[in-house]
Design a protein around this motif. Structure first.
Motif, PDB file in Angstrom:
ATOM      1  N   LEU A   1      -2.228 -16.380  17.590  1.00 50.62           N
ATOM      2  CA  LEU A   1      -0.851 -16.849  17.522  1.00 50.62           C
ATOM      3  C   LEU A   1       0.153 -15.742  17.861  1.00 50.62           C
ATOM      4  N   MET A   2      -0.237 -14.492  17.604  1.00 44.63           N
ATOM      5  CA  MET A   2       0.629 -13.360  17.942  1.00 44.63           C
ATOM      6  C   MET A   2       0.554 -13.001  19.427  1.00 44.63           C
ATOM      7  N   GLY A   3      -0.353 -13.669  20.151  1.00 41.78           N
ATOM      8  CA  GLY A   3      -0.515 -13.371  21.563  1.00 41.78           C
ATOM      9  C   GLY A   3      -1.284 -12.100  21.836  1.00 41.78           C
ATOM     10  N   LEU A   4      -2.076 -11.676  20.854  1.00 41.92           N
ATOM     11  CA  LEU A   4      -2.859 -10.445  20.992  1.00 41.92           C
ATOM     12  C   LEU A   4      -4.267 -10.717  21.518  1.00 41.92           C
TER      13      LEU A   4
ATOM     14  N   ASP B   1       4.625  -6.249  15.899  1.00 37.64           N
ATOM     15  CA  ASP B   1       3.407  -6.728  15.247  1.00 37.64           C
ATOM     16  C   ASP B   1       3.161  -5.973  13.937  1.00 37.64           C
ATOM     17  N   LEU B   2       3.364  -4.675  13.994  1.00 37.36           N
ATOM     18  CA  LEU B   2       3.171  -3.857  12.793  1.00 37.36           C
ATOM     19  C   LEU B   2       4.207  -4.202  11.730  1.00 37.36           C
ATOM     20  N   ALA B   3       5.435  -4.445  12.133  1.00 35.53           N
ATOM     21  CA  ALA B   3       6.473  -4.809  11.176  1.00 35.53           C
ATOM     22  C   ALA B   3       6.175  -6.146  10.511  1.00 35.53           C
ATOM     23  N   LEU B   4       5.660  -7.107  11.287  1.00 30.75           N
ATOM     24  CA  LEU B   4       5.350  -8.431  10.761  1.00 30.75           C
ATOM     25  C   LEU B   4       4.263  -8.369   9.698  1.00 30.75           C
ATOM     26  N   THR B   5       3.275  -7.528   9.884  1.00 25.91           N
ATOM     27  CA  THR B   5       2.088  -7.507   9.019  1.00 25.91           C
ATOM     28  C   THR B   5       2.135  -6.436   7.943  1.00 25.91           C
ATOM     29  N   ARG B   6       3.150  -5.585   7.971  1.00 33.47           N
ATOM     30  CA  ARG B   6       3.188  -4.439   7.054  1.00 33.47           C
ATOM     31  C   ARG B   6       3.503  -4.872   5.629  1.00 33.47           C
ATOM     32  N   GLN B   7       2.729  -4.361   4.685  1.00 32.63           N
ATOM     33  CA  GLN B   7       2.997  -4.580   3.272  1.00 32.63           C
ATOM     34  C   GLN B   7       4.267  -3.831   2.882  1.00 32.63           C
ATOM     35  N   GLN B   8       5.164  -4.494   2.195  1.00 27.20           N
ATOM     36  CA  GLN B   8       6.398  -3.865   1.740  1.00 27.20           C
ATOM     37  C   GLN B   8       6.173  -3.156   0.400  1.00 27.20           C
ATOM     38  N   SER B   9       6.998  -2.182   0.104  1.00 27.78           N
ATOM     39  CA  SER B   9       6.783  -1.351  -1.076  1.00 27.78           C
ATOM     40  C   SER B   9       6.892  -2.138  -2.384  1.00 27.78           C
ATOM     41  N   HIS B  10       7.633  -3.252  -2.374  1.00 35.32           N
ATOM     42  CA  HIS B  10       7.765  -4.053  -3.597  1.00 35.32           C
ATOM     43  C   HIS B  10       6.596  -5.015  -3.780  1.00 35.32           C
ATOM     44  N   GLN B  11       5.714  -5.099  -2.794  1.00 35.76           N
ATOM     45  CA  GLN B  11       4.583  -6.027  -2.865  1.00 35.76           C
ATOM     46  C   GLN B  11       3.338  -5.295  -3.370  1.00 35.76           C
TER      47      GLN B  11
ATOM     48  N   ALA C   1     -11.000  -4.450 -12.467  1.00 33.26           N
ATOM     49  CA  ALA C   1     -10.526  -3.221 -11.831  1.00 33.26           C
ATOM     50  C   ALA C   1      -9.058  -3.394 -11.485  1.00 33.26           C
ATOM     51  N   PHE C   2      -8.312  -2.306 -11.566  1.00 29.78           N
ATOM     52  CA  PHE C   2      -6.899  -2.301 -11.211  1.00 29.78           C
ATOM     53  C   PHE C   2      -6.740  -1.571  -9.880  1.00 29.78           C
ATOM     54  N   HIS C   3      -6.250  -2.292  -8.893  1.00 28.33           N
ATOM     55  CA  HIS C   3      -6.105  -1.730  -7.550  1.00 28.33           C
ATOM     56  C   HIS C   3      -4.805  -0.939  -7.468  1.00 28.33           C
ATOM     57  N   GLN C   4      -4.921   0.344  -7.091  1.00 28.87           N
ATOM     58  CA  GLN C   4      -3.750   1.203  -6.971  1.00 28.87           C
ATOM     59  C   GLN C   4      -3.036   0.951  -5.641  1.00 28.87           C
ATOM     60  N   TYR C   5      -1.730   0.973  -5.704  1.00 29.00           N
ATOM     61  CA  TYR C   5      -0.928   0.670  -4.519  1.00 29.00           C
ATOM     62  C   TYR C   5      -1.156   1.679  -3.396  1.00 29.00           C
ATOM     63  N   HIS C   6      -1.240   1.167  -2.186  1.00 27.48           N
ATOM     64  CA  HIS C   6      -1.106   1.967  -0.978  1.00 27.48           C
ATOM     65  C   HIS C   6      -0.677   1.018   0.131  1.00 27.48           C
ATOM     66  N   PRO C   7       0.127   1.453   1.077  1.00 27.38           N
ATOM     67  CA  PRO C   7       0.612   0.559   2.142  1.00 27.38           C
ATOM     68  C   PRO C   7      -0.530   0.109   3.032  1.00 27.38           C
ATOM     69  N   HIS C   8      -0.400  -1.116   3.530  1.00 27.19           N
ATOM     70  CA  HIS C   8      -1.491  -1.719   4.291  1.00 27.19           C
ATOM     71  C   HIS C   8      -0.901  -2.765   5.228  1.00 27.19           C
ATOM     72  N   HIS C   9      -1.724  -3.230   6.161  1.00 23.54           N
ATOM     73  CA  HIS C   9      -1.338  -4.331   7.047  1.00 23.54           C
ATOM     74  C   HIS C   9      -2.315  -5.480   6.869  1.00 23.54           C
ATOM     75  N   MET C  10      -1.772  -6.700   6.757  1.00 21.53           N
ATOM     76  CA  MET C  10      -2.589  -7.905   6.744  1.00 21.53           C
ATOM     77  C   MET C  10      -1.846  -8.995   7.515  1.00 21.53           C
ATOM     78  N   PRO C  11      -2.515  -9.635   8.478  1.00 23.43           N
ATOM     79  CA  PRO C  11      -3.847  -9.300   8.992  1.00 23.43           C
ATOM     80  C   PRO C  11      -3.863  -7.897   9.603  1.00 23.43           C
TER      81      PRO C  11
END
Length: 303
Positions: A250-253, A271-281, A207-217
């Motif tokens: 580790l993030m203190g959450l 926290d959101l900036a640290l975990t956010r998937q970038q558009s080139h990824q 299967a080919f996964h289509q891009y969409h922005p996400h956060h990990m963790p």
């Protein structure tokens, strides 16, 4: 044997249309597509040579486990092929799974390649997808043989898997006690393993996964991750999603207090900036973020 494709959908109209186009391109056509519709409105989808049945489950409060079970119960095929709404099946997808499920009563997990943003703007080009698609660095690669043993139930991933319908119904499907994001896949893997059903990596069934922005963790789902990790602990005796919980710690959450997971502050923009998937990824990586946090930890402790 007959084959039902099962998927869940809430929004993601364009992704679902591409999934249907992918099914239309199959070397071995499925007998049906069953969609667990997690919204009020049904989808307007391309014409197909097989029936599409949309099971409307409502707009709010529908659990992922409930929707998957509903699709499986509604399916009429002897083989169930589950595919996430943001995936496009390779033309050999149905044939690969059907051939293997005819031969072995097991839980099969096919290949997944991740596409970058914009990969489907000019339609489906499977030759290009195979070249440009990226394997997830935190997932096992395909086996050398058509089927390979998977010895760790925690590897189960509902994005792309197949199982005989009779087997799925016999073990009861997904546990509907999990609410929101996280935990239900690992729980299902544990159920399958406990039932003595073989786990197999499948070469092909891609299967080919289509891009969409996400956060990990997934910090945007921290409430449900904590709740579902606790449910898993209450059921099986230990927490799951340990790598995410480690990152949250580790993030203190999150802190572990008297054996219970406690969120100690709200998720911040940082926290959101640290975990956010970038558009080139093509995909978001928990391991990358966790490695960064582990490297930072000694300096923070010494401060």
């Amino acid at each position: 044997m007959t084959v039902s494709i099962c998927t869940l959908a809430h929004g993601r109209d364009a992704h679902l249309v591409n999934l249907v186009h992918g099914l239309n391109a199959q070397e071995h056509q499925p007998d049906e597509l069953v969609i667990g519709v997690m919204q009020e409105a049904r989808y307007d989808l391309p014409a197909t040579g097989f029936p599409i049945r949309q099971i409307t489950l409502g707009a709010t409060g529908v659990k992922l486990a409930t929707a998957r079970n509903a699709a499986a119960h509604a399916a009429r095929g002897e083989h169930l092929l589950f595919l996430d709404v943001d995936c496009i099946p390779d033309p050999a997808f149905v044939a690969d799974y059907a051939r293997q499920l005819d031969a072995v009563d097991a839980l099969l997990m096919g290949e997944v390649l991740y596409l970058a943003a914009g990969a489907t703007e000019h339609g489906l080009d499977f030759d290009r997808f195979r070249v440009d698609g990226v394997k997830h660095s935190e997932r096992s690669g395909p086996p050398a043989e058509p089927l390979g043993e998977c010895t760790d139930y925690r590897c189960f991933w509902s994005l792309n898997f197949a199982i005989r319908r009779a087997t799925y119904l016999r073990i009861g499907g997904f546990d509907e006690g999990y609410v929101g994001y996280g935990g239900e896949d690992t729980d299902f893997g544990r159920i399958v393993r406990t039932a003595g059903i073989a786990f197999k990596w499948c070469r092909g069934a891609r299967a080919f996964h289509q891009y969409h922005p996400h956060h990990m963790p997934p910090v945007h789902h921290i409430d449900s991750v904590i709740a579902n990790a606790t449910r898993f602990r209450d059921k099986w005796g230990h927490f799951t999603m340990e790598h995410w919980l480690r990152a949250f710690t580790l993030m203190g959450l999150v802190e572990l207090r008297d054996g219970e997971l406690v969120q100690v502050r709200q998720v911040s923009d940082d926290d959101l900036a640290l975990t956010r998937q970038q558009s080139h990824q093509p995909y978001a990586s928990s391991a990358t973020v966790l490695a960064l946090l582990e490297a930072r930890a000694p300096a923070i402790a010494a401060a």
